[in-house]
Design a protein around this motif. Structure first.
Motif, mmCIF file in Angstrom:
data_model
loop_
_atom_site.group_PDB
_atom_site.id
_atom_site.type_symbol
_atom_site.label_atom_id
_atom_site.label_comp_id
_atom_site.label_asym_id
_atom_site.label_seq_id
_atom_site.Cartn_x
_atom_site.Cartn_y
_atom_site.Cartn_z
ATOM 1 N N LYS A 197 40.133 41.099 32.331
ATOM 2 C CA LYS A 197 38.696 41.240 32.123
ATOM 3 C C LYS A 197 38.014 40.267 33.075
ATOM 4 C CE LYS A 197 35.036 41.487 28.855
ATOM 5 N NZ LYS A 197 34.802 42.344 27.736
ATOM 6 N N VAL A 198 37.109 40.799 33.911
ATOM 7 C CA VAL A 198 36.389 39.987 34.886
ATOM 8 C C VAL A 198 34.915 39.981 34.494
ATOM 9 C CG1 VAL A 198 35.836 39.666 37.319
ATOM 10 C CG2 VAL A 198 38.036 40.685 36.679
ATOM 11 N N LEU A 199 34.360 38.772 34.375
ATOM 12 C CA LEU A 199 32.971 38.596 33.968
ATOM 13 C C LEU A 199 32.175 37.945 35.092
ATOM 14 C CD1 LEU A 199 33.741 37.044 30.471
ATOM 15 C CD2 LEU A 199 33.186 39.430 30.951
ATOM 16 N N PHE A 200 30.919 38.335 35.205
ATOM 17 C CA PHE A 200 30.008 37.748 36.181
ATOM 18 C C PHE A 200 28.785 37.245 35.420
ATOM 19 C CE2 PHE A 200 32.174 41.367 38.194
ATOM 20 C CZ PHE A 200 32.912 40.680 39.151
ATOM 21 N N PHE A 201 28.348 36.016 35.716
ATOM 22 C CA PHE A 201 27.262 35.409 34.958
ATOM 23 C C PHE A 201 26.079 35.022 35.824
ATOM 24 C CE2 PHE A 201 30.918 34.652 32.198
ATOM 25 C CZ PHE A 201 30.401 35.058 30.981
ATOM 26 N N ALA A 202 24.922 34.917 35.164
ATOM 27 C CA ALA A 202 23.682 34.385 35.703
ATOM 28 C C ALA A 202 23.247 35.126 36.971
ATOM 29 C CB ALA A 202 23.821 32.878 35.940
ATOM 30 N N LYS A 203 22.818 34.377 37.981
ATOM 31 C CA LYS A 203 22.301 34.980 39.212
ATOM 32 C C LYS A 203 23.353 35.852 39.904
ATOM 33 C CE LYS A 203 20.183 33.616 43.581
ATOM 34 N NZ LYS A 203 19.141 34.540 43.756
ATOM 35 N N LEU A 204 24.613 35.487 39.781
ATOM 36 C CA LEU A 204 25.676 36.285 40.386
ATOM 37 C C LEU A 204 25.702 37.675 39.752
ATOM 38 C CD1 LEU A 204 28.020 36.288 42.404
ATOM 39 C CD2 LEU A 204 29.474 35.402 40.598
ATOM 40 N N PRO B 295 27.620 30.995 39.151
ATOM 41 C CA PRO B 295 27.066 29.954 40.018
ATOM 42 C C PRO B 295 27.034 28.633 39.254
ATOM 43 C CG PRO B 295 25.308 31.289 39.101
ATOM 44 C CD PRO B 295 26.613 31.901 38.646
ATOM 45 N N PRO B 296 26.857 27.532 39.953
ATOM 46 C CA PRO B 296 26.746 26.253 39.251
ATOM 47 C C PRO B 296 25.572 26.297 38.279
ATOM 48 C CG PRO B 296 26.526 25.965 41.633
ATOM 49 C CD PRO B 296 26.674 27.414 41.382
ATOM 50 N N VAL B 297 25.696 25.605 37.187
ATOM 51 C CA VAL B 297 24.619 25.563 36.195
ATOM 52 C C VAL B 297 24.128 24.132 36.073
ATOM 53 C CG1 VAL B 297 25.407 27.553 34.899
ATOM 54 C CG2 VAL B 297 26.295 25.315 34.322
ATOM 55 N N ASN C 188 29.439 27.914 46.579
ATOM 56 C CA ASN C 188 29.144 27.289 45.293
ATOM 57 C C ASN C 188 29.568 28.108 44.072
ATOM 58 O OD1 ASN C 188 27.244 29.311 45.545
ATOM 59 N ND2 ASN C 188 25.523 28.059 44.889
ATOM 60 N N VAL C 189 30.204 29.257 44.270
ATOM 61 C CA VAL C 189 30.635 30.079 43.130
ATOM 62 C C VAL C 189 31.826 29.414 42.448
ATOM 63 C CG1 VAL C 189 31.680 32.292 42.463
ATOM 64 C CG2 VAL C 189 29.728 32.239 44.000
ATOM 65 N N ILE C 190 31.740 29.318 41.139
ATOM 66 C CA ILE C 190 32.794 28.713 40.324
ATOM 67 C C ILE C 190 33.567 29.837 39.642
ATOM 68 C CG2 ILE C 190 33.239 27.211 38.337
ATOM 69 C CD1 ILE C 190 30.495 25.868 39.064
ATOM 70 N N ALA C 191 34.868 29.654 39.518
ATOM 71 C CA ALA C 191 35.706 30.627 38.807
ATOM 72 C C ALA C 191 36.380 29.930 37.640
ATOM 73 C CB ALA C 191 36.747 31.220 39.746
ATOM 74 N N GLU D 211 31.112 40.750 48.813
ATOM 75 C CA GLU D 211 31.757 39.619 49.477
ATOM 76 C C GLU D 211 30.847 38.406 49.670
ATOM 77 O OE1 GLU D 211 34.675 38.545 53.196
ATOM 78 O OE2 GLU D 211 33.647 40.466 53.225
ATOM 79 N N PRO D 212 29.621 38.573 50.184
ATOM 80 C CA PRO D 212 28.785 37.381 50.380
ATOM 81 C C PRO D 212 28.547 36.600 49.086
ATOM 82 C CG PRO D 212 27.832 39.266 51.506
ATOM 83 C CD PRO D 212 28.959 39.782 50.651
ATOM 84 N N ASP D 213 28.388 37.311 47.991
ATOM 85 C CA ASP D 213 28.121 36.642 46.709
ATOM 86 C C ASP D 213 29.383 36.015 46.117
ATOM 87 O OD1 ASP D 213 25.277 37.263 46.424
ATOM 88 O OD2 ASP D 213 25.945 39.336 46.266
ATOM 89 N N LEU D 214 30.487 36.758 46.107
ATOM 90 C CA LEU D 214 31.718 36.238 45.503
ATOM 91 C C LEU D 214 32.362 35.127 46.325
ATOM 92 C CD1 LEU D 214 33.531 39.375 44.046
ATOM 93 C CD2 LEU D 214 32.364 37.545 42.815
#
Length: 82
Positions: free
Chosen positions: A3-10, A77-79, A51-54, A44-47
């Motif tokens: 399961k892959v989740l994407f949060f906030a602005k991403l 993204p960083p919070v 600064n993207v955290i996994a 690709e540019p976003d992932l």
């Protein structure tokens, strides 16, 4: 399945909050990200932003960390708080 989740602005920029990724064997977090980008090259540019955290199973993870079927992976993204 992972399961892959994407949060906030991403999540907003990808236009996707989550997806189920089919995997049969363990792979690195970087390899998982690369596979997602092959299917969604426009992400690709976003992932790949610096600064993207996994996280794997709710713990921040490095690109070399191994993920396997049944895991949950999140990209965000960083919070900041205040």
């Amino acid at each position: 399945m992972i399961k892959v989740l994407f949060f906030a602005k991403l999540r907003e920029s990808l236009g996707c909050g989550s997806l189920e990724w089919p995997v049969q064997e363990p792979l690195s977090l970087k390899d998982l990200r690369d596979q997602i980008i092959v299917r969604h090259p426009e992400w690709e540019p976003d992932l790949c932003a610096q600064n993207v955290i996994a996280a794997v199973n709710q713990a921040v993870a490095a690109p070399h960390e191994v993920v396997q079927p049944g895991d949950e992976v999140a990209f965000y993204p960083p919070v900041t708080g205040g």
